[in-house]
Each structure stands twice: as structure tokens, then as C-alpha cells.
Design an enzyme around this catalytic site. Structure first.
Site, PDB file in Angstrom:
ATOM      1  N   CYS A 117       0.547  -1.295  -0.256  1.00  0.00           N
ATOM      2  CA  CYS A 117      -0.167   0.093   0.013  1.00  0.00           C
ATOM      3  C   CYS A 117       0.690   1.140   0.165  1.00  0.00           C
ATOM      4  CB  CYS A 117      -0.990  -0.025   1.086  1.00  0.00           C
ATOM      5  SG  CYS A 117      -2.350   1.132   0.864  1.00  0.00           S
ATOM      6  N   HIS A 218      -3.575  -4.788   0.539  1.00  0.00           N
ATOM      7  CA  HIS A 218      -3.174  -5.332   1.713  1.00  0.00           C
ATOM      8  C   HIS A 218      -3.243  -6.727   1.789  1.00  0.00           C
ATOM      9  CE1 HIS A 218      -2.729  -1.451   4.188  1.00  0.00           C
ATOM     10  NE2 HIS A 218      -3.616  -0.963   3.116  1.00  0.00           N
ATOM     11  N   GLU A 220      -1.652  -8.697   3.792  1.00  0.00           N
ATOM     12  CA  GLU A 220      -1.537  -9.188   5.119  1.00  0.00           C
ATOM     13  C   GLU A 220      -3.091  -9.488   5.772  1.00  0.00           C
ATOM     14  OE1 GLU A 220      -2.299  -4.848   5.750  1.00  0.00           O
ATOM     15  OE2 GLU A 220      -1.017  -5.966   4.420  1.00  0.00           O
TER      16      GLU A 220
END
Length: 247
Positions: A117, A218, A220
Site C-alpha cells: 500500500c 493489503h 496481510e
């Protein structure tokens, strides 16, 4: 030290934080980031923003096998020659300088890195590119940032023949988005490896770098779908570590 587990540095936030009676500035990072690293077989090391010069950046990276530039506040538009949009975050010059120095040094020494990001935006600006400061002005919607900490899901198309395509092994994937800025002018040496259907850049990479990948979404936040990105970084970091040992 376990030779099979490479050390992966992750940049962190510096924010006002409360714990018990304390209300102080603190360095922190959401758990999902470093969980993704150790699940992929790496050892996460947190890197708080701090005063930096070339020597400090070299010392830090000399101890690492890989680097992740994480998400967070907007990059200062002064770094790419623009005045701030009304929606752009208050500048964080300490973090901007810290991450720029680490990333520049990582590129010079061919240290594997992953940008997430904000990390993609830091990379693009470090390479002389610029950013769209407020995507709704361009795409006409808040499809990439619903606000309130709610991630939106967007489909991105992956360019064939790229490192990203090798990692995800799909022509298109659904990703979790939370950003109101994106690449405008592309930085030197970068290639676009993913876009969404409105043309927004969703991933870039340095094709001549052993592992220089950055995504606008994102990963994660979606361990099942995007673990491949962290696995790819850790594999590249393990090879980098082995190469250091052979010198």
C-alpha cells in the site's frame, strides 16, 4: 541464529498511543503483518522511524535478509513536487525519510523487498514518480477506501510474464483495498504488473532486481489468498542470506 529463517525487517508506524496511564508517541505495527512473515518462514524484525543517513541505512540492512515497507499515512506530496490535496494526511517527514533511505539502499544492494500500500507509493516516489492524491476525484467512487477501517474487495488483473504473475499464478485475483491514493506518473525503472478495471495501478516491480515487488492492496489482511507474496519474499530473502554466507 537459525540459518534457515531469514530476517525480514518491517517498517512501523509512529503514532500517539495509550496504554494504562500512559499517552505517548509509540512505534507499532498491526500483528497481521509480522504474523504473515513468520507463517511464511521468516523472522520479523520491527524497524521504528528514526533519524537516518546512508551509514545508518547500510548498518540496518546489513543485518537483514529482506525488507517490507508497510502501509500507513500518505507520503508527503512535497516529495514529488505537489501541494497537498485537502484530503491528504498531515506529512510524516520522519517516516518518509526513513523508508526512502531503507528502500534506496535495499535497491542498491539488491536486498529483496516487498512494498504494501503506502510501501508501493514510497517506492514510486523514491524512483521519481508521482501520486494521484485523491482517487475518488479520478475514478468517481470510494471503491478503494470505504473508510471506518473497512476493507473493500476489488479485482485486479495480473500482467503475464512478471514476478507477480509467478507468485500468484492467476490472471486476476480479488484483493483487499484501503487506499485513497495511487500511482500517477510511474517512477524510473518500474513496470506496472497489475491494474484494476478502471486503470488504477495495483502493483509494480523492478524487473532487474532479485525481488522488488510492491502492491497497492493489503495482502496481510488475506492470509489464505496472499500468503504467496510473503512466501516469495521469504524465499528470496533465504537465497540472499545464503549468498551472504558464501562471500
Amino acid at each position: 541464529m537459525n540459518a534457515s529463517k531469514p530476517l525480514i525487517g518491517l517498517t512501523t508506524y509512529l503514532e500517539q498511543a495509550q496504554q494504562g496511564v500512559w499517552d505517548v508517541q509509540a512505534s507499532f505495527l498491526p500483528k497481521v503483518y509480522f504474523e504473515a512473515v513468520y507463517r511464511a518462514g521468516g523472522i520479523p524484525v520491527l524497524l521504528p522511524p528514526q533519524p537516518v543517513d546512508d551509514e545508518i541505512a547500510a548498518e540496518v540492512l546489513g543485518a537483514l535478509d529482506g525488507l517490507i515497507i508497510t502501509g500507513g499515512k500518505d507520503v508527503d506530496p512535497a516529495r514529488y513536487g505537489q501541494e497537498p490535496h485537502p484530503t491528504t494526511d498531515e506529512p510524516r517527514p520522519d517516516r518518509d525519510a526513513w523508508e526512502d533511505a531503507l528502500l534506496t539502499a535495499a535497491i542498491e544492494r539488491e536486498l529483496p523487498f516487498l512494498g504494501i500500500c503506502r510501501g508501493l507509493q514510497v517506492l514510486n516516489v523514491a524512483r521519481g514518480g508521482s501520486l494521484i492524491q485523491h482517487l475518488p476525484d479520478v475514478v468517481g467512487s470510494t471503491r478503494y477506501n470505504a473508510g471506518g477501517g473497512v476493507f473493500t474487495v476489488n479485482e485486479v488483473g495480473i500482467a503475464g510474464g512478471t514476478r507477480l504473475a509467478e507468485l500468484v499464478a492467476d490472471e486476476a485475483i480479488g484483493v483487499k483495498s484501503y487506499h485513497h491514493q495511487a500511482v500517477d506518473e510511474l517512477g524510473d525503472g518500474l513496470v506496472v504488473t497489475a491494474r484494476s478495471d478502471d486503470g488504477t495501478v495495483q502493483a509494480v516491480e523492478l524487473p532487474d532486481h532479485p525481488f522488488g515487488v510492491a502492491v497497492q492492496w493489503h495482502p496481510e489482511e488475506d492470509a489464505a489468498e496472499d500468503a504467496r507474496l510473503f512466501a516469495g519474499l521469504v524465499d528470496a530473502a533465504r537465497a540472499y542470506r545464503a549468498g551472504k554466507g558464501a562471500v
